[in-house]
Design a protein around this motif. Structure first.
Motif, PDB file in Angstrom:
ATOM      1  N   VAL A  63      16.918  71.506  62.294  1.00 53.11           N
ATOM      2  CA  VAL A  63      17.050  70.213  61.624  1.00 53.11           C
ATOM      3  C   VAL A  63      15.686  69.731  61.136  1.00 53.11           C
ATOM      4  CG1 VAL A  63      19.143  69.616  62.886  1.00 53.11           C
ATOM      5  CG2 VAL A  63      16.944  68.920  63.809  1.00 53.11           C
ATOM      6  N   SER A  64      15.703  68.693  60.308  1.00 55.16           N
ATOM      7  CA  SER A  64      14.474  68.252  59.642  1.00 55.16           C
ATOM      8  C   SER A  64      13.409  67.747  60.612  1.00 55.16           C
ATOM      9  CB  SER A  64      14.798  67.178  58.601  1.00 55.16           C
ATOM     10  OG  SER A  64      15.453  66.084  59.206  1.00 55.16           O
ATOM     11  N   SER A  65      13.796  67.389  61.836  1.00 61.79           N
ATOM     12  CA  SER A  65      12.808  66.957  62.834  1.00 61.79           C
ATOM     13  C   SER A  65      12.076  68.138  63.462  1.00 61.79           C
ATOM     14  CB  SER A  65      13.496  66.145  63.934  1.00 61.79           C
ATOM     15  OG  SER A  65      14.334  66.993  64.701  1.00 61.79           O
ATOM     16  N   GLY A  66      12.578  69.356  63.198  1.00 61.42           N
ATOM     17  CA  GLY A  66      11.973  70.552  63.783  1.00 61.42           C
ATOM     18  C   GLY A  66      12.711  71.050  65.012  1.00 61.42           C
ATOM     19  N   GLU A  67      13.762  70.351  65.412  1.00 63.61           N
ATOM     20  CA  GLU A  67      14.550  70.753  66.586  1.00 63.61           C
ATOM     21  C   GLU A  67      15.423  71.957  66.241  1.00 63.61           C
ATOM     22  OE1 GLU A  67      18.311  69.135  69.283  1.00 63.61           O
ATOM     23  OE2 GLU A  67      17.446  67.822  67.766  1.00 63.61           O
ATOM     24  N   TRP A  68      15.399  72.968  67.132  1.00 64.35           N
ATOM     25  CA  TRP A  68      16.292  74.115  67.025  1.00 64.35           C
ATOM     26  C   TRP A  68      17.499  73.869  67.915  1.00 64.35           C
ATOM     27  CZ3 TRP A  68      16.534  78.128  63.837  1.00 64.35           C
ATOM     28  CH2 TRP A  68      15.381  78.518  63.159  1.00 64.35           C
ATOM     29  N   LYS A 122      17.047  61.770  51.168  1.00 63.52           N
ATOM     30  CA  LYS A 122      17.432  62.926  50.355  1.00 63.52           C
ATOM     31  C   LYS A 122      16.824  64.191  50.947  1.00 63.52           C
ATOM     32  CE  LYS A 122      17.769  60.259  46.113  1.00 63.52           C
ATOM     33  NZ  LYS A 122      17.287  60.106  44.725  1.00 63.52           N
ATOM     34  N   MET A 123      17.703  65.110  51.306  1.00 65.99           N
ATOM     35  CA  MET A 123      17.269  66.349  51.937  1.00 65.99           C
ATOM     36  C   MET A 123      17.951  67.542  51.272  1.00 65.99           C
ATOM     37  SD  MET A 123      17.372  65.220  55.951  1.00 65.99           S
ATOM     38  CE  MET A 123      19.044  64.644  55.917  1.00 65.99           C
ATOM     39  N   TRP A 124      17.628  68.720  51.779  1.00 64.67           N
ATOM     40  CA  TRP A 124      18.295  69.962  51.411  1.00 64.67           C
ATOM     41  C   TRP A 124      18.883  70.565  52.675  1.00 64.67           C
ATOM     42  CZ3 TRP A 124      19.362  71.915  46.746  1.00 64.67           C
ATOM     43  CH2 TRP A 124      18.630  71.456  45.650  1.00 64.67           C
ATOM     44  N   SER A 125      20.023  71.191  52.539  1.00 62.98           N
ATOM     45  CA  SER A 125      20.605  71.994  53.617  1.00 62.98           C
ATOM     46  C   SER A 125      20.903  73.376  53.073  1.00 62.98           C
ATOM     47  CB  SER A 125      21.903  71.377  54.137  1.00 62.98           C
ATOM     48  OG  SER A 125      21.647  70.278  54.954  1.00 62.98           O
ATOM     49  N   THR A 126      20.545  74.374  53.838  1.00 70.13           N
ATOM     50  CA  THR A 126      20.888  75.752  53.502  1.00 70.13           C
ATOM     51  C   THR A 126      21.842  76.245  54.581  1.00 70.13           C
ATOM     52  OG1 THR A 126      18.805  76.154  52.366  1.00 70.13           O
ATOM     53  CG2 THR A 126      19.982  78.082  53.184  1.00 70.13           C
ATOM     54  N   ASN A 143      18.029  72.471  57.649  1.00 73.30           N
ATOM     55  CA  ASN A 143      17.843  71.196  56.935  1.00 73.30           C
ATOM     56  C   ASN A 143      16.380  70.992  56.647  1.00 73.30           C
ATOM     57  OD1 ASN A 143      20.599  70.655  57.183  1.00 73.30           O
ATOM     58  ND2 ASN A 143      20.327  69.534  59.073  1.00 73.30           N
ATOM     59  N   MET A 144      16.097  70.477  55.469  1.00 73.54           N
ATOM     60  CA  MET A 144      14.709  70.240  55.079  1.00 73.54           C
ATOM     61  C   MET A 144      14.598  68.864  54.435  1.00 73.54           C
ATOM     62  SD  MET A 144      12.227  71.941  52.235  1.00 73.54           S
ATOM     63  CE  MET A 144      13.305  71.344  50.999  1.00 73.54           C
ATOM     64  N   LEU A 145      13.608  68.138  54.859  1.00 68.48           N
ATOM     65  CA  LEU A 145      13.262  66.869  54.242  1.00 68.48           C
ATOM     66  C   LEU A 145      11.990  67.107  53.428  1.00 68.48           C
ATOM     67  CD1 LEU A 145      13.758  63.812  53.978  1.00 68.48           C
ATOM     68  CD2 LEU A 145      12.345  63.520  56.008  1.00 68.48           C
ATOM     69  N   PRO A 146      12.114  67.118  52.104  1.00 70.07           N
ATOM     70  CA  PRO A 146      10.929  67.376  51.278  1.00 70.07           C
ATOM     71  C   PRO A 146       9.811  66.379  51.587  1.00 70.07           C
ATOM     72  CG  PRO A 146      12.919  67.425  49.939  1.00 70.07           C
ATOM     73  CD  PRO A 146      13.305  66.903  51.295  1.00 70.07           C
ATOM     74  N   ALA A 147       8.569  66.829  51.485  1.00 66.24           N
ATOM     75  CA  ALA A 147       7.411  65.969  51.736  1.00 66.24           C
ATOM     76  C   ALA A 147       7.478  64.752  50.835  1.00 66.24           C
ATOM     77  CB  ALA A 147       6.119  66.747  51.478  1.00 66.24           C
TER      78      ALA A 147
END
Length: 149
Positions: A63-68, A122-126, A143-147
């Motif tokens: 996830v975007s927080s870096g949690e696996w 606004k994020m991306w999910s793959t 999940n990625m939260l763009p800079a």
């Protein structure tokens, strides 16, 4: 004349597998989009029964927080926790699908969370997808939260 007919038949037989492959990818793309829609609904409704149907047992999620989140139970618990913490309307819109094989695909989706106070994230999910005997299932989520978001 015979060469022309033979050439025509050859082109038809060469073209048929390509046409069937394209039709198959269209159907698979539609199934993948429906799967991601079901994932979105399951998240919104916190429907753990549906999540267990559409996620692979060995799913992993970053996830975007870096949690696996490793495994089905950890992923579902994390999804519920995240839905409770980051409340709002979630929208996933598939942007593109890439087939790595007939049984493996990657889908990129725009992921937007609109909170009740009007904030928009606004994020991306793959999604890493696998075709099983029960249809397409989600094997991984990134999940990625763009800079700057």
């Amino acid at each position: 004349m015979k060469k022309s007919i033979l050439l025509s038949f050859s082109l038809v037989f060469i073209s048929l597998p390509v046409l069937f492959a394209q039709d198959s990818e269209v159907l698979d793309s539609e199934a993948i989009i429906a799967l991601i829609d079901n994932y979105s609904k399951a998240r919104e409704l916190q429907d753990t029964v549906l999540l267990k149907e559409i996620l692979m047992p060995n799913i992993d999620q970053l996830v975007s927080s870096g949690e696996w989140r490793m495994g089905l139970q950890a992923a579902i618990e994390g999804m519920q926790r995240s839905s409770n913490t980051n409340q709002g309307k979630r929208t996933l819109k598939v942007d593109r699908i890439k087939f790595l094989s007939k049984e493996v695909a990657v889908a990129d989706a725009r992921y937007v969370i609109e909170s009740e106070n009007g904030n928009i994230r606004k994020m991306w999910s793959t999604f890493l997808l696998v075709l099983t005997d029960q249809g397409w299932k989600i094997s991984g989520i990134r999940n990625m939260l763009p800079a700057g978001q």
